[in-house]
Design a protein around this motif. Structure first.
Motif, PDB file in Angstrom:
ATOM      1  N   UNK A  48      25.799  88.066  21.884  1.00 64.19           N
ATOM      2  CA  UNK A  48      26.592  87.379  21.261  1.00 64.19           C
ATOM      3  C   UNK A  48      27.900  88.422  20.536  1.00 64.19           C
ATOM      4  N   UNK A  49      27.501  89.821  20.527  1.00 69.09           N
ATOM      5  CA  UNK A  49      28.442  90.465  20.282  1.00 69.09           C
ATOM      6  C   UNK A  49      29.364  91.258  21.248  1.00 69.09           C
ATOM      7  N   UNK A  50      28.931  90.696  22.505  1.00 67.83           N
ATOM      8  CA  UNK A  50      29.704  90.991  23.719  1.00 67.83           C
ATOM      9  C   UNK A  50      31.107  90.378  23.746  1.00 67.83           C
ATOM     10  N   UNK A  51      32.298  91.236  23.977  1.00 66.20           N
ATOM     11  CA  UNK A  51      33.319  90.606  23.949  1.00 66.20           C
ATOM     12  C   UNK A  51      33.462  89.178  24.834  1.00 66.20           C
ATOM     13  N   UNK A  52      32.923  89.311  26.043  1.00 70.79           N
ATOM     14  CA  UNK A  52      33.065  88.020  26.684  1.00 70.79           C
ATOM     15  C   UNK A  52      32.342  86.828  26.232  1.00 70.79           C
ATOM     16  N   UNK A  53      31.353  87.015  25.152  1.00 67.47           N
ATOM     17  CA  UNK A  53      30.536  85.784  24.630  1.00 67.47           C
ATOM     18  C   UNK A  53      31.544  84.762  24.253  1.00 67.47           C
ATOM     19  N   UNK A  54      32.656  84.785  23.777  1.00 67.56           N
ATOM     20  CA  UNK A  54      33.279  83.794  23.583  1.00 67.56           C
ATOM     21  C   UNK A  54      34.515  83.299  24.169  1.00 67.56           C
ATOM     22  N   UNK A  88      26.975  96.791  32.084  1.00 71.95           N
ATOM     23  CA  UNK A  88      26.424  97.610  31.219  1.00 71.95           C
ATOM     24  C   UNK A  88      25.457  97.445  30.328  1.00 71.95           C
ATOM     25  N   UNK A  89      24.457  98.284  30.348  1.00 74.60           N
ATOM     26  CA  UNK A  89      23.295  98.134  29.300  1.00 74.60           C
ATOM     27  C   UNK A  89      23.713  98.915  27.979  1.00 74.60           C
ATOM     28  N   UNK A  90      23.374  98.531  26.782  1.00 78.20           N
ATOM     29  CA  UNK A  90      23.727  98.889  25.629  1.00 78.20           C
ATOM     30  C   UNK A  90      22.404  98.650  24.799  1.00 78.20           C
ATOM     31  N   UNK A  91      22.342  99.726  24.076  1.00 78.75           N
ATOM     32  CA  UNK A  91      20.973  99.825  23.116  1.00 78.75           C
ATOM     33  C   UNK A  91      21.429  99.262  21.967  1.00 78.75           C
ATOM     34  N   UNK A  92      20.838  99.535  20.629  1.00 80.96           N
ATOM     35  CA  UNK A  92      20.815  98.679  19.454  1.00 80.96           C
ATOM     36  C   UNK A  92      20.552  97.303  19.887  1.00 80.96           C
ATOM     37  N   UNK A  93      21.342  96.206  19.341  1.00 87.11           N
ATOM     38  CA  UNK A  93      20.799  95.123  19.631  1.00 87.11           C
ATOM     39  C   UNK A  93      21.634  94.203  20.532  1.00 87.11           C
ATOM     40  N   UNK A  94      22.403  94.801  21.351  1.00 85.54           N
ATOM     41  CA  UNK A  94      23.140  94.313  22.222  1.00 85.54           C
ATOM     42  C   UNK A  94      22.383  93.501  23.575  1.00 85.54           C
ATOM     43  N   UNK A  95      22.485  92.488  23.829  1.00 82.27           N
ATOM     44  CA  UNK A  95      22.084  91.606  25.090  1.00 82.27           C
ATOM     45  C   UNK A  95      20.578  92.023  25.016  1.00 82.27           C
ATOM     46  N   UNK A  96      19.843  91.987  24.067  1.00 79.76           N
ATOM     47  CA  UNK A  96      18.602  92.231  23.919  1.00 79.76           C
ATOM     48  C   UNK A  96      17.761  91.381  22.877  1.00 79.76           C
ATOM     49  N   UNK A  97      16.566  90.869  22.657  1.00 75.80           N
ATOM     50  CA  UNK A  97      16.162  90.111  21.726  1.00 75.80           C
ATOM     51  C   UNK A  97      14.364  89.858  22.112  1.00 75.80           C
ATOM     52  N   UNK A  98      13.720  89.273  21.094  1.00 65.75           N
ATOM     53  CA  UNK A  98      12.483  88.583  21.366  1.00 65.75           C
ATOM     54  C   UNK A  98      12.186  87.436  20.733  1.00 65.75           C
ATOM     55  N   UNK A  99      11.168  86.749  21.202  1.00 64.21           N
ATOM     56  CA  UNK A  99      11.042  85.127  20.690  1.00 64.21           C
ATOM     57  C   UNK A  99       9.662  84.974  21.032  1.00 64.21           C
ATOM     58  N   UNK A 100       9.099  83.983  20.528  1.00 63.82           N
ATOM     59  CA  UNK A 100       7.754  83.241  20.798  1.00 63.82           C
ATOM     60  C   UNK A 100       7.873  82.028  21.491  1.00 63.82           C
ATOM     61  N   UNK A 101       6.918  81.622  22.255  1.00 55.85           N
ATOM     62  CA  UNK A 101       6.739  80.324  22.845  1.00 55.85           C
ATOM     63  C   UNK A 101       6.378  79.409  21.948  1.00 55.85           C
ATOM     64  N   UNK A 102       6.724  78.155  22.079  1.00 55.96           N
ATOM     65  CA  UNK A 102       6.390  77.066  21.173  1.00 55.96           C
ATOM     66  C   UNK A 102       5.121  76.309  21.687  1.00 55.96           C
ATOM     67  N   UNK A 103       4.677  75.337  20.983  1.00 54.97           N
ATOM     68  CA  UNK A 103       3.482  74.604  21.146  1.00 54.97           C
ATOM     69  C   UNK A 103       2.928  74.214  22.585  1.00 54.97           C
ATOM     70  N   UNK A 104       3.839  73.862  23.532  1.00 50.05           N
ATOM     71  CA  UNK A 104       4.052  73.537  24.642  1.00 50.05           C
ATOM     72  C   UNK A 104       4.251  74.693  25.742  1.00 50.05           C
TER      73      UNK A 104
END
Ligand SMILES: *[C@@H]1O[C@H](CO)[C@@H](O)[C@H](O)[C@H]1NC(C)=O
Ligand SMILES: [Fe+2]
Length: 224
Positions: A48-54, A88-104
């Protein structure tokens, strides 16, 4: 036995037998690549911090994590990382994340379609657009893989990474668009990608061949 217990019993029996004869093939592994970075923020919206995101159309990726008997795995940790819209790959928090699967076993995250980049020294071949996944669940081996897009001209023999798995059909998704109204102005692309983990002791299932030098050189060139 009360009627509610009876109904619960029937439901459980039904659920169990529904799973019994089913089998799901473990998802193909792929290389980790040089851009993996372990400590990424927990979130369901990346890039979401990528210029292109919006400016660009958003991509919603959703699916389920399951075991080899097609049972949903809830609480599985999914890490995703990808190139930005320019490849391009960027470090810090650009284009990266983690989350967990839900009940199903469901997961979903919002991003942009990643750009393509080359790992070919002659610059002739490109890596097809892809999103990297690493999936961790208790009592299962860790799956490292990549998701690709149907119709990409760099899949398979045209992939600049000859050791990658873009020739595996289970890693290639087709997207469909969903629009809020008829104007065609408020649309997103949706990709469905299920992940099947192999039962095991938590080792990384990764197709790990070192094909990373060109990617590292690209990273050095970009100064990322
Ligand atoms: C590989 O690239 C060639 C030339 O651009 C194209 O004709 C062919 O269809 C591509 N193959 C695949 C598997 O996409
Ligand atoms: Fe990559």
């Amino acid at each position: 036995m009360s009627i509610s217990y009876f109904i619960l019993g029937c439901w459980l029996l039904n659920e169990v037998s529904a799973y019994q004869d089913r089998s799901c093939k473990p998802t193909s592994a792929d290389i980790l690549g040089p851009y993996y970075y372990p400590n990424v923020p927990r979130r369901r919206q990346i890039c979401e911090r990528d210029r292109a995101f919006h400016q660009q159309r958003h991509l919603l990726v959703e699916g389920r994590v399951m075991d080899e008997t097609c049972r949903p795995l809830s609480g599985a940790r999914i890490e995703v990382w990808q190139a930005d819209a320019d490849g391009h790959y960027l470090f810090k928090d650009m284009c990266r994340g983690h989350f967990y699967t839900q009940i199903r076993g469901n997961y979903a995250f919002l991003t942009l379609r990643p750009g393509k980049y080359s790992t070919d020294p002659t610059g002739r071949l490109f890596r097809p657009a892809h999103i990297h996944f690493r999936v961790v669940a208790p009592d299962h081996d860790i799956l490292v893989t990549q998701m690709y897009f149907d119709g990409d001209s760099s899949l398979g023999v045209n992939d600049s990474c000859s050791t990658c798995s873009s020739d595996h059909p289970d890693l290639v998704v087709s997207t469909h668009e969903m629009c809020a109204d008829e104007s065609g102005k408020y649309c997103i692309d949706i990709a469905h990608f299920d992940l099947v983990l192999r039962r095991g002791s938590g080792v990384d299932v990764v197709k790990d061949v070192d094909d990373s030098l060109p990617e590292l050189l690209d990273m050095a060139k970009e100064g990322k």
